[in-house]
Write an enzyme that holds these catalytic residues in place. Structure first.
Site, PDB file in Angstrom:
ATOM      1  N   LYS A  13      -5.450   7.416  -0.765  1.00 47.52           N
ATOM      2  CA  LYS A  13      -6.078   7.529   0.561  1.00 47.52           C
ATOM      3  C   LYS A  13      -5.358   6.688   1.605  1.00 47.52           C
ATOM      4  O   LYS A  13      -5.075   7.166   2.690  1.00 47.52           O
ATOM      5  CB  LYS A  13      -7.530   7.026   0.530  1.00 47.52           C
ATOM      6  CG  LYS A  13      -8.521   7.900  -0.135  1.00 47.52           C
ATOM      7  CD  LYS A  13      -9.954   7.460   0.204  1.00 47.52           C
ATOM      8  CE  LYS A  13     -10.262   6.012  -0.081  1.00 47.52           C
ATOM      9  NZ  LYS A  13     -10.316   5.677  -1.506  1.00 47.52           N
ATOM     10  N   ARG A  88     -19.180   5.284   1.939  1.00 42.14           N
ATOM     11  CA  ARG A  88     -19.061   5.184   0.488  1.00 42.14           C
ATOM     12  C   ARG A  88     -20.404   5.366  -0.200  1.00 42.14           C
ATOM     13  O   ARG A  88     -20.471   5.340  -1.426  1.00 42.14           O
ATOM     14  CB  ARG A  88     -18.511   3.816   0.138  1.00 42.14           C
ATOM     15  CG  ARG A  88     -16.987   3.907  -0.179  1.00 42.14           C
ATOM     16  CD  ARG A  88     -16.661   2.962  -1.108  1.00 42.14           C
ATOM     17  NE  ARG A  88     -15.537   2.396  -1.659  1.00 42.14           N
ATOM     18  CZ  ARG A  88     -14.430   1.951  -1.122  1.00 42.14           C
ATOM     19  NH1 ARG A  88     -14.183   2.093   0.143  1.00 42.14           N
ATOM     20  NH2 ARG A  88     -13.534   1.369  -1.862  1.00 42.14           N
ATOM     21  N   ARG A 127      -0.264  -0.599  -9.074  1.00 40.01           N
ATOM     22  CA  ARG A 127      -0.425  -1.272  -7.787  1.00 40.01           C
ATOM     23  C   ARG A 127      -0.804  -2.735  -7.994  1.00 40.01           C
ATOM     24  O   ARG A 127      -0.339  -3.619  -7.280  1.00 40.01           O
ATOM     25  CB  ARG A 127      -1.505  -0.563  -6.959  1.00 40.01           C
ATOM     26  CG  ARG A 127      -1.657  -1.140  -5.564  1.00 40.01           C
ATOM     27  CD  ARG A 127      -2.560  -0.298  -4.697  1.00 40.01           C
ATOM     28  NE  ARG A 127      -3.954  -0.464  -5.052  1.00 40.01           N
ATOM     29  CZ  ARG A 127      -4.954   0.231  -4.504  1.00 40.01           C
ATOM     30  NH1 ARG A 127      -4.705   1.171  -3.611  1.00 40.01           N
ATOM     31  NH2 ARG A 127      -6.194   0.022  -4.857  1.00 40.01           N
ATOM     32  N   ARG A 133      -3.083  -7.192  -5.916  1.00 37.28           N
ATOM     33  CA  ARG A 133      -4.421  -7.094  -5.343  1.00 37.28           C
ATOM     34  C   ARG A 133      -5.431  -7.532  -6.385  1.00 37.28           C
ATOM     35  O   ARG A 133      -5.410  -7.053  -7.520  1.00 37.28           O
ATOM     36  CB  ARG A 133      -4.667  -5.630  -4.929  1.00 37.28           C
ATOM     37  CG  ARG A 133      -5.347  -5.524  -3.588  1.00 37.28           C
ATOM     38  CD  ARG A 133      -5.525  -4.091  -3.202  1.00 37.28           C
ATOM     39  NE  ARG A 133      -6.869  -3.641  -3.507  1.00 37.28           N
ATOM     40  CZ  ARG A 133      -7.394  -2.564  -2.976  1.00 37.28           C
ATOM     41  NH1 ARG A 133      -6.702  -1.821  -2.147  1.00 37.28           N
ATOM     42  NH2 ARG A 133      -8.620  -2.216  -3.288  1.00 37.28           N
ATOM     43  N   ARG A 144     -14.934  -0.188 -10.456  1.00 36.46           N
ATOM     44  CA  ARG A 144     -14.808   0.534  -9.185  1.00 36.46           C
ATOM     45  C   ARG A 144     -14.924   2.042  -9.405  1.00 36.46           C
ATOM     46  O   ARG A 144     -15.509   2.750  -8.591  1.00 36.46           O
ATOM     47  CB  ARG A 144     -13.485   0.176  -8.497  1.00 36.46           C
ATOM     48  CG  ARG A 144     -13.537  -1.226  -7.873  1.00 36.46           C
ATOM     49  CD  ARG A 144     -12.180  -1.827  -7.653  1.00 36.46           C
ATOM     50  NE  ARG A 144     -11.395  -1.110  -6.682  1.00 36.46           N
ATOM     51  CZ  ARG A 144     -10.065  -1.025  -6.712  1.00 36.46           C
ATOM     52  NH1 ARG A 144      -9.388  -1.611  -7.673  1.00 36.46           N
ATOM     53  NH2 ARG A 144      -9.442  -0.368  -5.780  1.00 36.46           N
TER      54      ARG A 144
HETATM   55  P1  AMP Z   1     -10.820  -0.208  -0.854  1.00 36.15           P
HETATM   56  O1  AMP Z   1      -9.591  -0.896  -0.376  1.00 36.15           O
HETATM   57  O2  AMP Z   1     -11.239   0.928   0.041  1.00 36.15           O
HETATM   58  O3  AMP Z   1     -10.737   0.208  -2.300  1.00 36.15           O
HETATM   59  O4  AMP Z   1     -12.002  -1.284  -0.753  1.00 36.15           O
HETATM   60  C1  AMP Z   1     -11.954  -2.508  -1.477  1.00 36.15           C
HETATM   61  C2  AMP Z   1     -13.345  -3.081  -1.638  1.00 36.15           C
HETATM   62  O5  AMP Z   1     -13.921  -3.335  -0.327  1.00 36.15           O
HETATM   63  C3  AMP Z   1     -14.347  -2.182  -2.336  1.00 36.15           C
HETATM   64  O6  AMP Z   1     -14.277  -2.261  -3.744  1.00 36.15           O
HETATM   65  C4  AMP Z   1     -15.668  -2.738  -1.791  1.00 36.15           C
HETATM   66  O7  AMP Z   1     -15.995  -3.958  -2.428  1.00 36.15           O
HETATM   67  C5  AMP Z   1     -15.320  -3.055  -0.340  1.00 36.15           C
HETATM   68  N1  AMP Z   1     -15.581  -1.893   0.542  1.00 36.15           N
HETATM   69  C6  AMP Z   1     -14.666  -1.197   1.280  1.00 36.15           C
HETATM   70  N2  AMP Z   1     -15.255  -0.202   1.967  1.00 36.15           N
HETATM   71  C7  AMP Z   1     -16.582  -0.258   1.665  1.00 36.15           C
HETATM   72  C8  AMP Z   1     -17.716   0.505   2.038  1.00 36.15           C
HETATM   73  N3  AMP Z   1     -17.633   1.555   2.884  1.00 36.15           N
HETATM   74  N4  AMP Z   1     -18.921   0.144   1.519  1.00 36.15           N
HETATM   75  C9  AMP Z   1     -19.042  -0.908   0.685  1.00 36.15           C
HETATM   76  N5  AMP Z   1     -18.011  -1.643   0.269  1.00 36.15           N
HETATM   77  C10 AMP Z   1     -16.787  -1.350   0.747  1.00 36.15           C
END
Ligand code: AMP
Length: 192
Positions: A13, A88, A127, A133, A144
């Site tokens: 994404k 989400r 990654r 990360r 996740r």
């Molecule tokens: P991502 O980089 O999109 O995988 O986001 C990393 C982490 O940020 C996720 O595992 C959540 O802990 C938090 N996060 C990001 N976007 C959201 C969202 N829309 N709702 C809740 N938590 C989020």
């Protein structure tokens, strides 16, 4: 264009969203990046988010909805925006609907990047090694993906019911997927 990008962690994404947003001349709003930045700079939102991000759980809806409400109110979103990683949960999707209705705006595209779990796990572990990360470890990845199935999968159904979901095959090279996306953005839901 006002675009939402859906898809599990590791679907690509972030990479694709950055390219689409740059081409369209709209801000790429990654809520994951926003959370990582907030944690790194120790803001109150960051302090609240850290305990969830570190273990692969979702940051509470009320925090996320407020963060996105504020971000979409900034001037650079006037020509449109691309949301990557939000909504989400169905509660976030409903809140986004209400917010857009208040602003008298509508989403133009809801894209879902589809990738099988085996490929996701492989990409995320890679990654993790490359970028360091903190949530790209085997244990947190598993959590996740579980959270995605439980809480985010229903968001696809939410948009599918409205007839606005555009599924895209997310397996292939960055370029191949980019070409599929460009075609979908031109054609919209129900396009070829
Ligand atoms: P991502 O980089 O999109 O995988 O986001 C990393 C982490 O940020 C996720 O595992 C959540 O802990 C938090 N996060 C990001 N976007 C959201 C969202 N829309 N709702 C809740 N938590 C989020």
């Amino acid at each position: 264009m006002r675009i939402v990008f859906l898809g599990p962690p590791g679907a690509g994404k972030g990479t694709q969203a950055a390219q689409v947003a740059a081409r369209a001349g709209i801000p790429h709003i990654s809520t994951g990046d926003m959370m990582r930045a907030a944690i790194a700079s120790g803001t109150p939102v960051g302090a609240r988010a850290k305990e969830f991000v570190d273990v692969g759980k979702l940051v509470p809806d009320d925090v996320m909805i407020e963060v996105v409400r504020e971000r979409l109110g900034q001037d650079d979103c006037d020509p449109g925006f691309l949301l990557d990683g939000f909504p989400r949960t169905v509660a976030q999707a409903a809140a986004l609907d209400r917010l857009l209705a208040e602003l008298r705006l509508e989403l133009t595209h809801v894209i879902e990047l589809q990738v099988p779990n085996e490929v996701l796990i492989e990409r995320l572990l890679e990654r993790g090694k490359r970028d360091g990360r903190s949530d790209d470890t085997a244990e947190v990845i598993e959590e996740r993906l579980r959270v995605y199935e439980e809480l985010t999968r229903p968001v696809s159904a939410f948009y599918a019911e409205k007839g606005s979901l555009i599924p895209i095959d997310g397996v292939g090279t960055i370029e191949e997927i980019g070409t599929r996306l460009a075609a979908a953005l031109e054609n919209g839901p129900g396009g070829p």
